[in-house]
Design an enzyme around this catalytic site. Structure first.
Site, short mmCIF file in Angstrom:
data_model
loop_
_atom_site.label_atom_id
_atom_site.label_comp_id
_atom_site.label_asym_id
_atom_site.label_seq_id
_atom_site.Cartn_x
_atom_site.Cartn_y
_atom_site.Cartn_z
N MET A 98 -4.14 -6.87 -7.22
CA MET A 98 -3.67 -8.01 -8.00
C MET A 98 -4.81 -8.86 -8.55
SD MET A 98 -0.47 -7.52 -7.99
CE MET A 98 0.34 -9.04 -8.44
N ASN A 114 -5.17 3.06 -12.88
CA ASN A 114 -4.19 2.15 -12.29
C ASN A 114 -2.81 2.72 -12.51
OD1 ASN A 114 -3.06 -0.33 -11.24
ND2 ASN A 114 -2.58 -0.92 -13.35
N ASN A 148 1.66 3.14 -2.63
CA ASN A 148 0.98 4.11 -3.52
C ASN A 148 -0.32 4.60 -2.88
OD1 ASN A 148 2.27 4.65 -6.25
ND2 ASN A 148 2.56 2.44 -6.03
N ILE A 159 -7.68 -8.98 -11.98
CA ILE A 159 -8.18 -8.32 -13.19
C ILE A 159 -9.69 -8.18 -13.06
CG2 ILE A 159 -8.39 -8.50 -15.70
CD1 ILE A 159 -5.78 -10.17 -15.62
N LEU A 160 -10.17 -6.95 -13.19
CA LEU A 160 -11.61 -6.69 -13.07
C LEU A 160 -12.31 -7.07 -14.38
CD1 LEU A 160 -11.10 -3.29 -11.28
CD2 LEU A 160 -12.14 -5.32 -10.24
N HIS A 219 1.11 1.48 -13.08
CA HIS A 219 1.85 0.28 -13.47
C HIS A 219 3.34 0.62 -13.57
CE1 HIS A 219 2.61 -3.59 -15.30
NE2 HIS A 219 3.35 -2.97 -16.21
N GLY A 236 0.77 -1.24 0.00
CA GLY A 236 0.00 0.00 0.00
C GLY A 236 0.80 1.29 0.00
C1 GRF Z 1 3.51 -0.77 -7.57
O1 GRF Z 1 4.76 -0.97 -8.14
C2 GRF Z 1 2.48 -0.48 -8.65
O2 GRF Z 1 3.01 0.18 -9.73
C3 GRF Z 1 2.04 -1.87 -9.05
O3 GRF Z 1 2.05 -2.61 -7.87
C4 GRF Z 1 2.97 -2.04 -6.95
C5 GRF Z 1 2.20 -1.77 -5.70
O4 GRF Z 1 3.02 -1.32 -4.67
N1 GRF Z 1 0.77 -1.83 -9.71
P1 GRF Z 1 2.39 -0.66 -3.40
O5 GRF Z 1 1.45 -1.68 -2.78
O6 GRF Z 1 1.67 0.56 -3.83
O7 GRF Z 1 3.54 -0.34 -2.49
#
Ligand code: GRF
Length: 201
Positions: free
Chosen positions: A103, A120, A27, A105-106, A122, A25
């Site tokens: 993690m 999202n 991000n 896919i919707l 990525h 978490g």
């Molecule tokens: C990040 O690298 C994001 O780009 C990818 O999954 C990772 C999630 O990391 N989709 P966090 O849980 O936000 O630390």
């Protein structure tokens, strides 16, 4: 909280955002912190995790944000999990959804209903390196730059329209770990900016 900070609950007339996570978490936290600023045009009204043990859930709780679990294992199929997710989003009056390390896919029904309202982040310069292990794949390909992308979510993995990207130089002695660390720093800067822009529209 500094003088420009405000509790999410006290923010009026801003877009309501729900963050979907599955893990640490970081991000999510960058979005929560940004949204705590009084001028940020969105508030984080909830966090939903596909993984009941996600550490991000505890972080959200310490910020006073309500949480829910949507664990695929507890549903007979993905469509039912998506349906339940939509119910929770509706009951929380979500207007924008941010996937942050979610993690799963919707499905089509979900992404069509939330078209252009679900984003999202990525860790690659899409369309390069959809899916996992993006940092190692960029290194193996001998790329000179790497980075992250914020895109709209469709039911095809990491394939929705690109909103914006942030480039990160690949250094000669980088390994997947050092590169991932720098890309993650770029993600934490980029994602709140994109959310602010989308919420202000
Ligand atoms: C990040 O690298 C994001 O780009 C990818 O999954 C990772 C999630 O990391 N989709 P966090 O849980 O936000 O630390």
């Amino acid at each position: 909280m500094n003088k420009n900070a405000t509790s999410q609950k006290d923010k009026k007339n801003t877009k309501k955002v729900v963050i979907l996570i599955s893990g640490r978490g970081s991000n999510m936290l960058s979005l929560i912190k940004a949204a705590e600023h009084k001028d940020f045009p969105a508030k984080i009204v909830g966090v939903i995790s596909s993984n009941p043990d996600a550490t991000g859930l505890e972080i959200a709780k310490t910020h006073g944000i309500k949480t829910a679990i949507n664990d695929l294992k507890t549903f007979s199929n993905k469509a039912k999990a998506d349906l339940e997710l939509m119910k929770v989003l509706q009951s929380w009056q979500a207007q924008i959804i941010c996937l942050a390390g979610f993690m799963r896919i919707l499905g089509d029904d979900f992404t069509k209903q939330w078209h252009k309202k679900t984003i999202n982040i990525h860790p690659s310069l899409l369309p390069k390196y959809k899916g996992l292990n993006t940092h190692q794949r960029a290194l193996d390909a001998g790329d000179k730059t790497h980075g992250c992308t914020v895109h709209f979510v469709i039911s095809e993995l990491d394939a929705g329209a690109i909103i914006v990207q942030s480039e990160v130089d690949i250094l000669p002695d980088d390994d997947a770990e050092t590169l991932a660390r720098r890309v993650l720093m770029a993600e934490h800067i980029l994602y709140p900016k994109v959310l602010a822009k989308l919420a202000a529209e």
